[in-house]
Scaffold this motif. Structure first.
Motif, short mmCIF file in Angstrom:
data_model
loop_
_atom_site.label_atom_id
_atom_site.label_comp_id
_atom_site.label_asym_id
_atom_site.label_seq_id
_atom_site.Cartn_x
_atom_site.Cartn_y
_atom_site.Cartn_z
N LEU A 186 0.83 -1.20 0.00
CA LEU A 186 0.00 0.00 0.00
C LEU A 186 0.87 1.25 0.00
O LEU A 186 0.67 2.18 -0.80
CB LEU A 186 -0.91 -0.02 1.23
N ALA A 187 1.85 1.31 0.91
CA ALA A 187 2.70 2.50 1.00
C ALA A 187 3.45 2.76 -0.29
O ALA A 187 3.63 3.91 -0.70
CB ALA A 187 3.69 2.33 2.16
N SER A 228 2.53 2.13 -3.34
CA SER A 228 1.71 2.37 -4.54
C SER A 228 0.76 3.55 -4.43
O SER A 228 0.13 3.91 -5.44
CB SER A 228 0.88 1.11 -4.85
N LEU A 229 0.67 4.20 -3.28
CA LEU A 229 -0.34 5.25 -3.12
C LEU A 229 -0.10 6.46 -4.02
O LEU A 229 -1.01 6.93 -4.72
CB LEU A 229 -0.40 5.69 -1.65
N GLY A 289 -0.56 5.50 -7.59
CA GLY A 289 -1.97 5.40 -7.93
C GLY A 289 -2.59 6.75 -8.21
O GLY A 289 -3.38 6.92 -9.15
N GLY A 321 -3.78 0.93 -3.03
CA GLY A 321 -3.01 2.10 -3.39
C GLY A 321 -3.51 2.79 -4.65
O GLY A 321 -3.32 3.99 -4.84
N GLY A 366 -2.74 10.85 -2.88
CA GLY A 366 -1.76 9.81 -2.58
C GLY A 366 -0.79 10.24 -1.51
O GLY A 366 -0.38 9.44 -0.65
N THR A 405 -0.38 8.32 1.95
CA THR A 405 0.93 7.79 2.32
C THR A 405 1.33 8.24 3.72
O THR A 405 1.81 7.44 4.54
CB THR A 405 2.00 8.24 1.30
N GLN A 427 -0.65 6.26 6.26
CA GLN A 427 -0.20 4.89 6.47
C GLN A 427 1.10 4.83 7.26
O GLN A 427 1.27 3.99 8.15
CB GLN A 427 -0.03 4.18 5.13
#
Length: 531
Positions: free
Chosen positions: A79-80, A82-83, A86, A134, A417, A421, A424
């Motif tokens: 997740l971190a 790709s945010l 994305g 993400g 994003g 980020t 997260q």
């Protein structure tokens, strides 16, 4: 060879309108808000539900503690990384398209987790789930930024924040009910109907939305993607492993240090390309920069505190997951009120009022938990829950407005994003750091608390090896102990755990006070002028 031209353009409050303008139901911003709320609800609910399901996953799949850590860590790392990517992909190629790709991918990965049948499969598909999350998360805010006019964007963000906070807080209740009445797989299968509704509604009502320059041929910042992904992977990996490796260990310091160094290289590189992944000009806005830092602190507090509160309620007080979730309902209800209230205050007065006020409420919640002990009545619990819910909801509304609302429309996805980020990373730090503080305090006081409660000194010394279990709120009793010794072990272990909690909430409260001061100093009184 990248261009060495630095973008000298000022940071505009708004970009020129995009064309063609949406019409019919796709022109209704409130339908856009409803559509993105389904995807947001699914992702945020999943994050807190899985935390409740981990013990049952471990039992069902015969997974080790390290395996269960990777069930969480694989998701966080993907997740971190790709945010921001994305958000950039949405800005460049279409926010609706990448939001829908994120929803479909997240839903299918959730079903695959339930069908996997092994802990290795769960870990692998959790990483896939994190990647699609993400793609999904930043484009929720990007779509809202382009759909709502400036004067209404703050309220839209308030409702967005309300959905986020309430779904996160409902996780323990929903997860507990599913675990007690269905199975661990059901906590992932529940994403299927939510995701299906999100796809159907979104396909029907979401307008196409992308940067005004999206049609122009321009290179994609591949090196920037790689640098940022590797940097964030290193930072988040170091943070999540810091509690087990030790914060001063070579592994932790090395991972975080490499990540920070690469972030510096990334920032330097982004000022030297003509079409950067993350335009550094965004940080010319003090409101955006301050909002990014406070967002991280906000979720440091929320996720870190909720983590040890659930340990306290379940392991120390003996409540079931559902009973523990019900007792945290004041937090959910306060968030429900705070998010639109914070948005209204931000629209009227700017984030310079609401952001510090929210941090002060969280400081009050943290210091209020200093009154808790192993037998506290519920009357001492719900006021901090209310204060925490109010504070988190207000800060989330204000910081979202400060970050995404201050960014140009063409960079709305990237700004979303950036916010996600920081959220997260803050949440990962909160859980790891506060658990480390509790563990350290438990380790230094456990033997003394056990002997003080009446445990014989030799037995107390032997139980020092169980400090990890005590740091999770568990009492290390064994069948061969007498009833009197068992009672003393429970009492002493509980008190050692509370010592750790009091240390954690003291540090949290101080950080919240510093955050309130930093927000007041970093935001101008004129922040609301654009509304």
């Amino acid at each position: 060879m990248p261009s060495t031209t630095v973008d000298p353009s000022p940071l505009p409050a708004h970009s020129p309108p995009q064309a063609p303008a949406p019409s019919g139901r796709r022109a209704n911003p409130w339908l856009t808000l409803i559509a993105v709320a389904f995807g947001l609800f699914m992702v945020q609910l999943d994050a807190s539900v899985v935390a409740i399901a981990n013990p049952e996953i471990g039992r069902a799949l015969q997974a080790s503690t390290a395996d269960l850590q990777w069930v969480t860590n694989a998701y966080l790392l993907a997740l971190a990384a790709s945010l921001i990517l994305g958000g950039k992909l949405g800005d460049r190629f279409g926010r609706r398209a990448f939001y829908l790709v994120g929803v479909v991918g997240f839903t299918l990965a959730s079903v695959a987790i339930g069908l996997s049948g092994s802990v290795e499969g769960v870990i692998a598909f959790r990483a896939v789930q994190g990647f699609f999350g993400g793609l999904l998360m930043p484009n929720t805010l990007g779509l809202l930024r382009t759909a709502f006019p400036p004067r209404k964007f703050g309220m839209a963000v308030g409702i967005w924040a309300m959905v986020s906070a309430v779904s996160t807080a409902l996780g323990p209740i929903v997860g507990g009910l599913l675990l007690e009445n269905v199975s661990w797989e059901s906590v992932f299968y529940i994403n299927a109907p939510i995701g299906l509704i999100a796809v159907v509604v979104s396909a029907a009502v979401l307008p196409q939305s992308r940067s005004k320059n999206a049609g122009e041929p321009q290179p994609f910042d591949v090196l920037g993607v790689v640098l940022l992904a590797v940097a964030l992977l290193c930072v988040v990996f170091g943070v999540v492993k810091g509690e087990t490796w030790g914060w001063a260990s070579a592994g932790t310091l090395g991972a975080v240090g490499i990540g920070v160094l690469l972030l510096g290289v990334f920032g330097w590189y982004e000022t030297r390309v003509s079409h950067p992944l993350l335009p550094m000009r965004l940080f010319r806005s003090r409101a955006l920069t301050t909002g990014t830092v406070i967002t991280a602190l906000n979720f440091f507090v929320m996720l870190g505190v909720i983590f040890f509160v659930m340990l306290y309620l379940q392991n120390v007080r003996g409540f079931s997951p559902v009973e523990a979730g019900v007792r945290t309902l004041p937090l959910s209800l306060a968030s429900l009120v705070a998010s639109p209230l914070g948005a209204a205050l931000t629209t009227r007065f700017g984030p310079r009022l609401t952001m510090p006020l929210g941090m002060l409420l969280q400081a009050g919640a943290a210091f209020g938990m200093l009154t808790w002990d192993t037998t506290s009545s519920y009357a001492t619990m719900w006021p901090p829950f209310v204060a925490l819910g109010l504070g988190v909801g207000m800060v989330l509304s204000a910081s979202s407005d400060a970050i995404v609302g201050q960014a140009p429309v063409q960079d709305a996805g990237v700004a979303g994003g950036l916010q996600a980020t920081s959220l997260q990373i803050g949440g990962a730090l909160g859980t790891s750091v506060l658990v480390s503080l509790i563990s350290s305090r438990v380790g230094s006081t456990l033997t003394g608390e056990l002997t003080g409660a009446g445990v014989p000194a030799p037995v107390a010394a032997g139980l020092q090896e169980a400090e990890d279990a005590v740091a999770m709120g568990a009492a290390p009793v064994s069948p061969d102990m007498s009833a009197q010794v068992k009672a003393a072990v429970v009492e002493g272990s509980g008190q050692a755990f509370m010592n750790g909690v009091h240390t954690a909430v003291t540090v949290t409260g101080v950080l919240c006070l510093l955050g309130a001061a930093g927000a007041a100093a970093g935001l101008r009184r004129t922040s609301a002028a654009r509304h």
